[in-house]
Design an enzyme around this catalytic site. Structure first.
Site, PDB file in Angstrom:
ATOM      1  N   ARG A   1     -10.634   4.447  11.208  1.00 44.52           N
ATOM      2  CA  ARG A   1     -11.471   4.942  12.303  1.00 44.52           C
ATOM      3  C   ARG A   1     -12.860   4.307  12.376  1.00 44.52           C
ATOM      4  O   ARG A   1     -13.346   3.989  13.443  1.00 44.52           O
ATOM      5  CB  ARG A   1     -11.643   6.468  12.181  1.00 44.52           C
TER       6      ARG A   1
ATOM      7  N   VAL B   1       3.480  -6.893  -6.826  1.00 45.54           N
ATOM      8  CA  VAL B   1       4.639  -6.610  -7.679  1.00 45.54           C
ATOM      9  C   VAL B   1       4.140  -5.998  -8.987  1.00 45.54           C
ATOM     10  O   VAL B   1       3.278  -6.577  -9.650  1.00 45.54           O
ATOM     11  CB  VAL B   1       5.426  -7.901  -8.004  1.00 45.54           C
TER      12      VAL B   1
ATOM     13  N   LEU C   1       0.464  -4.960 -13.484  1.00 44.30           N
ATOM     14  CA  LEU C   1       1.146  -5.775 -14.513  1.00 44.30           C
ATOM     15  C   LEU C   1       1.048  -7.263 -14.162  1.00 44.30           C
ATOM     16  O   LEU C   1       1.157  -7.627 -12.999  1.00 44.30           O
ATOM     17  CB  LEU C   1       2.636  -5.412 -14.589  1.00 44.30           C
TER      18      LEU C   1
ATOM     19  N   GLU D   1       4.184   4.731  -1.588  1.00 42.80           N
ATOM     20  CA  GLU D   1       3.472   4.163  -0.443  1.00 42.80           C
ATOM     21  C   GLU D   1       3.074   5.346   0.442  1.00 42.80           C
ATOM     22  O   GLU D   1       3.667   6.433   0.321  1.00 42.80           O
ATOM     23  CB  GLU D   1       4.414   3.245   0.351  1.00 42.80           C
TER      24      GLU D   1
ATOM     25  N   LYS E   1       9.434  -6.979  -3.007  1.00 40.90           N
ATOM     26  CA  LYS E   1       8.895  -7.425  -4.306  1.00 40.90           C
ATOM     27  C   LYS E   1       9.746  -8.538  -4.910  1.00 40.90           C
ATOM     28  O   LYS E   1       9.214  -9.530  -5.416  1.00 40.90           O
ATOM     29  CB  LYS E   1       8.821  -6.250  -5.278  1.00 40.90           C
TER      30      LYS E   1
ATOM     31  N   GLY F   1       0.783   3.712  -9.269  1.00 36.96           N
ATOM     32  CA  GLY F   1      -0.344   4.611  -9.535  1.00 36.96           C
ATOM     33  C   GLY F   1      -1.623   3.935  -9.123  1.00 36.96           C
ATOM     34  O   GLY F   1      -1.761   2.712  -9.242  1.00 36.96           O
TER      35      GLY F   1
END
Ligand code: ADP
Ligand code: ASP
Ligand code: MG
Length: 819
Positions: free
Chosen positions: A509, A611, A615, A669, A684, A801
């Site tokens: 916005r 991906v 990591l 997501e 991925k 996360g």
């Protein structure tokens, strides 16, 4: 004997003059004999220039300017001269002002301004200021003598560009200035012709030169240039806020820096003091205790090979070219003679070795005159088409790196060009002195500030490098990223000399910008309170307009719209970091194009978090590829979300509730269907295969979905939740079938190089398989390669996360910062 020069910045007002008085008073109390040279009151010479042009062009408004000048001087007299002396000083001032008024009236009537009358008008600035300041200082130092510079400083009669007759000047000064008085006061800048005694001037900024001539003539112990900064600095402090004082410099370095725009000292000043080897101090009138800069023969053995970076803001390049030039005799001689006859100062020269082109840099304000005189000189050759018409480029600036030890150091030029190219700054011309005392480059004026700051950070190792973030999307991940950067702020700045500022921020916005940085701890509130309506067009335009060095765009959205801007952003040499997979999983050509654009424009395009969240999966794939390994097979559990779901789902609570929990905890997501449908995993494995060097498209990947069709068709998140609940039996069955065989469900992606086959789907694994014991929301990727063929290279850990995703983005930012 010491010679002190106070510039316009030091004698502009009653307040600044009180500092001047204190400085000379202290010298007096220490029995130091002194000669003081003063400039015109700050800004007055510019007003005199404007006023003389107005008068000569018949514009009556010159009178207003005159009145202002008059008022300023009379007010100063009234403000600082004690009553006993005031009327005498006011009378002398008024006499000068009346003279000036008469001359201006003459210019107005005649409608002409010759170099001679211009010099005459300009001289009034210093003549007025010295009259008032002499009266003011005589209060503190009784034997103060006001000297008439015209009687001492002698030049030839080239008005506007007079050349000093040094032997005569030295003789006159040495003869009459002796140690009998406590203070001699001279107006700077003003001189007179050795033949006609008419007034000449020493060029803008020329009071420094007056002081240097006096210092040399009297063999002074030192020359002190008092100004409004604490010495010659590593760059113009008005452009580079982290610029710092240079303790000491050699005469050559100081000359080079001032030639290229460090206006704190006027370039010709150096020669007389260099010849006499008199040390020069640059000191701050308003902070006299600061050490300042000392200029001597050796300078210092400081570690930085680049001592300073100076710049000239308004430059034009004039390029003469033509295939016939090689054959034209005396070509350069004629070019430079023409410029010299017209008194046009050449700032830099570059010539192609083929002699087909020669380029000179001149002040932008002299570009038109330069064009006229050069084209007139080569008129015949231009007519015969041996030489092309002059090409003139304006709106340019010059930056010069200066340092006498640069020649001992390799890699200076490459650091210079690297730093500029990473910021999308194109170099139009380069010149390097054969002594390697300076390297100068010409760039677009609009990039000057950015370039100066970038170079300052690159060459002064103690300097903290600044990065400017433009973040779009402040959901869980975006917020966490800002918290993490904020927490690390001190460490980054102290240990890694890196300062990351948030300069642009937007949600769907509103958007907000601040080139000095938005407070990362209150960014959301700031955005709500001060934000303007968001449109990505406007966000992009503002980011480009701000033109900040080391800009990084961060797309923390999952939208399809924002990635359509990536090409344009990279073309501005702005790096991109994103967890958004849309761009890298679009068609292969587009993915490749983005990478090529990034390379071409020296920007980085990093998406490690596409991906496995934080990591090191992408970087591992790309390192394998770069180091010559070949990936033959990839097997992976790439959805932390799906792993979380199937690890937690045991048919005692509905599958839908586990999905809700995952979303609430930030493991999905924004639309969980993207995870459940497998499309996220499909993207991925696609990206991973591509990063391992294989051309693959999304629809070539087989998706064996475990989700009933009508769940796949759900339009909203709530609708999805409802349908998941309706199909609870289906999920129970999946679980029970695996459970009865002692197996666990994992959503797996695989890619086989040999066959080119890639697929994703749910599979049940028994206890012997490494996937069986994969916990929580972990991801695992097995790379089978030429080097790792029996046992794969395994990357494993939390793969979803906001904290780990944000830290992956943070790591990409630091990769760009090379920190
Ligand atoms: P003055 O009136 O004292 O002669 P100038 O305006 O001529 O002063 O010169 C001082 C100014 O030079 C400073 O205020 C600063 O903005 C500018 N400057 C440009 N480059 C440098 C530099 N490298 N170091 C210090 N000052 C610089
Ligand atoms: N007043 C002159 C100028 O402004 C000389 C000087 O200040 O050095 O250029
Ligand atoms: Mg100056």
């Amino acid at each position: 004997m010491i010679v002190l020069k106070f510039g316009g910045t030091s004698v502009g007002s009653a307040e600044s003059l009180s500092f001047v008085k204190e400085i000379v008073r202290r010298n007096y109390s220490q029995n130091k004999k002194q000669v003081v040279v003063v400039s015109a009151l700050g800004g007055i010479t510019n007003s005199l220039v404007d006023m003389s042009h107005l008068a000569a062009s018949g514009n009556e408004n010159y009178v207003d300017l005159f009145n202002e000048i008059e008022q300023r001087h009379l007010q100063l007299c009234n403000g600082i001269i004690p009553l006993v002396n005031r009327s005498a000083t006011l009378t002398q001032t008024k006499v000068l002002l009346n003279d000036l008024e008469d001359i201006l009236r003459g210019l107005y009537l005649v409608g002409e301004l010759s170099p001679r009358s211009s010099d005459l008008v300009l001289s009034f600035g210093e003549r007025l200021s010295s009259t008032i300041i002499a009266a003011f200082l005589s209060e503190a130092i009784p034997k103060t003598i006001l000297c008439d510079a015209r009687e001492y400083i002698k030049t030839d009669a080239q008005f506007g560009n007079a050349i000093v007759d040094a032997p005569l000047t030295y003789e006159l000064l040495a003869k009459q200035i002796n140690d009998t008085n406590d203070l001699y006061l001279f107006p700077g800048f003003v001189a007179s012709s050795n033949q006609t005694n008419q007034i000449t001037t020493l060029g803008r900024g020329g009071s420094d030169y007056t002081a240097a001539l006096i210092a040399a003539a009297l063999n002074a112990d030192e020359l002190q240039i008092w100004t409004d900064v604490s010495g010659m600095m590593t760059a113009n402090p008005r452009m580079v806020s982290s610029a710092r004082t240079i303790d000491s410099l050699s005469y050559e370095e100081a000359m080079e820096l001032s030639h290229f725009g460090a206006k704190v000292i006027y370039p010709p000043t150096i020669q007389p003091v260099l010849d006499a080897q008199i040390p020069v101090w640059i000191k701050n009138t308003f902070s006299a205790e600061d050490k300042g800069t000392c200029i001597t023969v050796d300078g210092s053995a400081a570690e930085d090979p680049v001592r300073g970076i100076s710049s000239i803001e308004d430059v034009a390049l004039c390029t003469l070219s033509g295939s016939g030039m090689v054959a034209v005799p005396n070509f350069s001689y004629r070019l430079f003679s023409a410029l010299s006859k017209a008194s046009i100062n050449v700032i830099m020269i570059t010539q192609a070795s083929s002699e087909h082109t020669i380029t000179v840099g001149v002040s932008k304000f002299e570009a038109e005159r330069a064009t006229d005189v050069i084209e007139a000189e080569f008129q015949n050759e231009i007519n015969q088409r041996k030489v092309n018409r002059l090409r003139v480029e304006k709106e340019l600036s010059i930056i010069a790196l200066v340092g006498s030890r640069m020649r001992e150091q390799v890699g200076i030029s490459s650091t210079l060009f690297d730093a500029l190219s990473h910021n999308g700054i194109n170099v139009k011309a380069i010149a390097q002195g054969s002594t390697e005392l300076n390297i100068s480059v010409v760039i677009d004026r609009k990039n000057l500030k950015k370039a100066l700051n970038t170079l300052h950070e690159s060459f002064f190792l103690s300097d903290t490098k600044k990065y400017s973030l433009f973040l779009v999307g402040i959901g869980n991940v975006g917020q966490t990223l800002l918290q993490q950067i904020h927490q690390q702020k001190d460490f980054l700045s102290q240990e890694l000399k890196t300062d990351i500022r948030l300069c642009g921020l937007a949600n769907s916005r509103t958007m907000l910008f601040n080139s000095n940085g938005i407070d990362m701890t209150a960014s959301k509130e700031k955005l709500e309170k001060h934000g303007v309506p968001m449109s990505m067009d406007a966000f992009y335009a503002e980011m480009v307009e701000m033109n900040l060095r080391n800009s990084i765009f961060i797309d923390c959205t999952a939208t399809y719209d924002i990635p359509t801007y990536y090409q344009s952003i990279l073309r501005q040499s702005i790096s991109i970091v994103t967890p958004n997979k849309v761009a890298c999983s679009s068609n292969f050509d587009h993915y490749l194009d983005l990478k090529k654009t990034a390379t071409k424009y020296h920007a980085r395009f990093l998406f490690e978090t596409n991906v496995g969240a934080g990591l090191p999966v992408i970087s591992t794939a790309s390192d394998l590829l770069k180091s010559g390994d070949k990936v033959s097979r990839i097997e992976a559990v790439l959805s932390g979300t799906l792993n979380f779901l199937f690890n937690h789902y045991d048919a005692t609570v509905p599958f839908q509730e586990v999905v809700k929990r995952a979303k609430d905890e930030g493991y999905t997501e924004p639309d969980p269907k993207i995870d459940l449908s497998g499309i996220d995993v499909q993207r991925k494995i696609l990206i991973l295969a591509r990063e391992s060097g294989h051309k693959l498209e999304l629809d070539e990947i087989q998706n064996r979905s475990f989700l009933p069709d009508d769940c796949l068709e759900a339009q909203t998140v709530d609708e999805l939740y409802n349908r998941l609940l309706e199909h609870e039996d289906h999920f129970q069955l999946l679980f029970k079938e695996a459970n009865e065989q002692g197996k666990k469900l994992k959503f797996v992606a695989s890619f086989d190089k040999e066959s080119g086959h890639a697929e994703i789907g749910l599979q049940a694994y028994s206890a012997e398989h490494p996937f069986y014991s994969l916990k929580g929301k972990d991801n695992v990727v097995l790379f089978y390669t030429k080097r790792y063929h029996d046992y794969p290279l395994i990357v494993q850990g939390a793969g979803a996360g906001s904290a780990v995703t944000a830290s992956g983005i943070f790591a990409d930012i630091l990769r760009i910062a090379d920190a």
